[in-house]
Design an enzyme around this catalytic site. Structure first.
Site, PDB file in Angstrom:
ATOM      1  N   PRO A   1      36.056 102.685  41.366  1.00 32.60           N
ATOM      2  CA  PRO A   1      36.457 103.180  42.676  1.00 32.60           C
ATOM      3  C   PRO A   1      37.895 102.857  43.071  1.00 32.60           C
ATOM      4  O   PRO A   1      38.395 101.769  42.801  1.00 32.60           O
ATOM      5  CB  PRO A   1      35.479 102.494  43.640  1.00 32.60           C
ATOM      6  N   ASN A   2      38.508 103.850  43.691  1.00 33.75           N
ATOM      7  CA  ASN A   2      39.863 103.764  44.246  1.00 33.75           C
ATOM      8  C   ASN A   2      40.981 103.780  43.208  1.00 33.75           C
ATOM      9  O   ASN A   2      42.150 103.806  43.571  1.00 33.75           O
ATOM     10  CB  ASN A   2      40.017 102.524  45.160  1.00 33.75           C
TER      11      ASN A   2
ATOM     12  N   ARG B   1      47.652 103.583  46.855  1.00 36.01           N
ATOM     13  CA  ARG B   1      47.024 102.356  47.355  1.00 36.01           C
ATOM     14  C   ARG B   1      47.863 101.126  46.995  1.00 36.01           C
ATOM     15  O   ARG B   1      48.338 101.012  45.863  1.00 36.01           O
ATOM     16  CB  ARG B   1      45.592 102.207  46.803  1.00 36.01           C
TER      17      ARG B   1
ATOM     18  N   TYR C   1      49.358  97.374  42.768  1.00 34.89           N
ATOM     19  CA  TYR C   1      48.941  98.248  41.660  1.00 34.89           C
ATOM     20  C   TYR C   1      50.055  99.136  41.104  1.00 34.89           C
ATOM     21  O   TYR C   1      49.817  99.884  40.158  1.00 34.89           O
ATOM     22  CB  TYR C   1      47.749  99.110  42.108  1.00 34.89           C
TER      23      TYR C   1
ATOM     24  N   ASN D   1      37.554  99.424  33.578  1.00 36.93           N
ATOM     25  CA  ASN D   1      38.078  98.751  34.765  1.00 36.93           C
ATOM     26  C   ASN D   1      37.119  99.123  35.896  1.00 36.93           C
ATOM     27  O   ASN D   1      37.242 100.192  36.494  1.00 36.93           O
ATOM     28  CB  ASN D   1      39.503  99.212  35.079  1.00 36.93           C
TER      29      ASN D   1
ATOM     30  N   ALA E   1      36.461  97.433  42.210  1.00 39.37           N
ATOM     31  CA  ALA E   1      35.726  96.524  43.105  1.00 39.37           C
ATOM     32  C   ALA E   1      34.307  96.233  42.618  1.00 39.37           C
ATOM     33  O   ALA E   1      33.750  95.174  42.929  1.00 39.37           O
ATOM     34  CB  ALA E   1      35.695  97.096  44.521  1.00 39.37           C
TER      35      ALA E   1
ATOM     36  N   GLU F   1      37.154  94.624  29.173  1.00 36.35           N
ATOM     37  CA  GLU F   1      37.407  94.771  30.609  1.00 36.35           C
ATOM     38  C   GLU F   1      38.916  94.729  30.856  1.00 36.35           C
ATOM     39  O   GLU F   1      39.605  93.891  30.279  1.00 36.35           O
ATOM     40  CB  GLU F   1      36.730  93.583  31.306  1.00 36.35           C
TER      41      GLU F   1
ATOM     42  N   HIS G   1      41.965  94.875  34.009  1.00 39.14           N
ATOM     43  CA  HIS G   1      42.391  94.915  35.418  1.00 39.14           C
ATOM     44  C   HIS G   1      43.900  95.037  35.462  1.00 39.14           C
ATOM     45  O   HIS G   1      44.603  94.311  34.746  1.00 39.14           O
ATOM     46  CB  HIS G   1      41.949  93.649  36.167  1.00 39.14           C
TER      47      HIS G   1
ATOM     48  N   ARG H   1      43.890  86.141  42.970  1.00 38.92           N
ATOM     49  CA  ARG H   1      43.736  86.802  44.273  1.00 38.92           C
ATOM     50  C   ARG H   1      42.601  86.170  45.097  1.00 38.92           C
ATOM     51  O   ARG H   1      42.290  85.008  44.909  1.00 38.92           O
ATOM     52  CB  ARG H   1      43.546  88.313  44.045  1.00 38.92           C
TER      53      ARG H   1
HETATM   54  C1  DQA Z   1      41.212  95.871  39.976  1.00 40.05           C
HETATM   55  C2  DQA Z   1      40.985  94.527  40.657  1.00 40.05           C
HETATM   56  C3  DQA Z   1      39.785  94.587  41.593  1.00 40.05           C
HETATM   57  O1  DQA Z   1      39.577  93.324  42.216  1.00 40.05           O
HETATM   58  C4  DQA Z   1      40.020  95.612  42.675  1.00 40.05           C
HETATM   59  O2  DQA Z   1      38.885  95.741  43.510  1.00 40.05           O
HETATM   60  C5  DQA Z   1      40.448  96.948  42.147  1.00 40.05           C
HETATM   61  C6  DQA Z   1      41.332  97.003  40.986  1.00 40.05           C
HETATM   62  C7  DQA Z   1      42.492  95.884  39.128  1.00 40.05           C
HETATM   63  O3  DQA Z   1      42.622  96.780  38.302  1.00 40.05           O
HETATM   64  O4  DQA Z   1      43.357  95.023  39.297  1.00 40.05           O
HETATM   65  O5  DQA Z   1      40.138  97.982  42.720  1.00 40.05           O
HETATM   66  O6  DQA Z   1      40.119  96.129  39.116  1.00 40.05           O
END
Ligand code: DQA
Length: 145
Positions: free
Chosen positions: A9-10, A17, A22, A73, A76, A97, A99, A106
């Protein structure tokens, strides 16, 4: 060799964002980057992004017999989704995984990764490059399997 790349998501909002966290590049640019890396590494990639937990679970399930490994990835859902962890365990494909940011540096609610418990490796805080590292690891891993 086929690798499924799942973004949660997002991540479709990249470039809009929280750019200080990011970066300024868009999701389309991330997809182009992942495709270029895959071509360089000699692997085929399938890209999937969803804002819905169930859709991500279903796509992971569909990877069985269709792809050889998974880069994920979960965004959230990293910190909340036992369903995604269970799906990764169910298909039992080698997974990494990724990120973009470094969740360990964080908020405290980002300190747990459920999906990470089903992954062989985690790459954090390297931006787009993290996807290259994950793909390279899996390409090598599949070659030696
Ligand atoms: C994320 C880190 C997560 O904590 C966050 O909710 C994201 C992006 C990252 O790529 O740094 O949406 O996965």
């Amino acid at each position: 060799m086929k690798i499924l790349v799942v973004n949660g998501p997002n991540l479709n909002m990249l470039g809009v964002r929280e750019r200080e966290i990011y970066g300024t590049q868009s999701y389309a640019e991330l997809c182009a980057f992942i495709e270029a890396c895959s071509a360089q590494l000699g692997v085929a990639c399938e890209l999937f992004q969803s804002n819905y937990e169930g859709a991500i679970v279903e796509r992971i399930q569909q990877a069985l017999g269709r792809e050889d490994a998974i880069v994920i990835n979960p965004a959230a859902y990293t910190h909340t989704s036992i369903a995604i962890l269970d799906a990764l365990r169910a298909v039992a494909l080698p997974a990494v995984e990724v990120h973009l940011s470094d969740p360990a540096a964080r908020e405290c609610f980002r300190q747990v990764s459920y999906a990470g418990m089903a992954c062989e490796k985690t790459v954090s805080g390297k931006g787009f490059e993290g996807y290259r590292e994950a793909l390279a690891y899996l390409a090598e891993r599949l070659k030696n399997a």
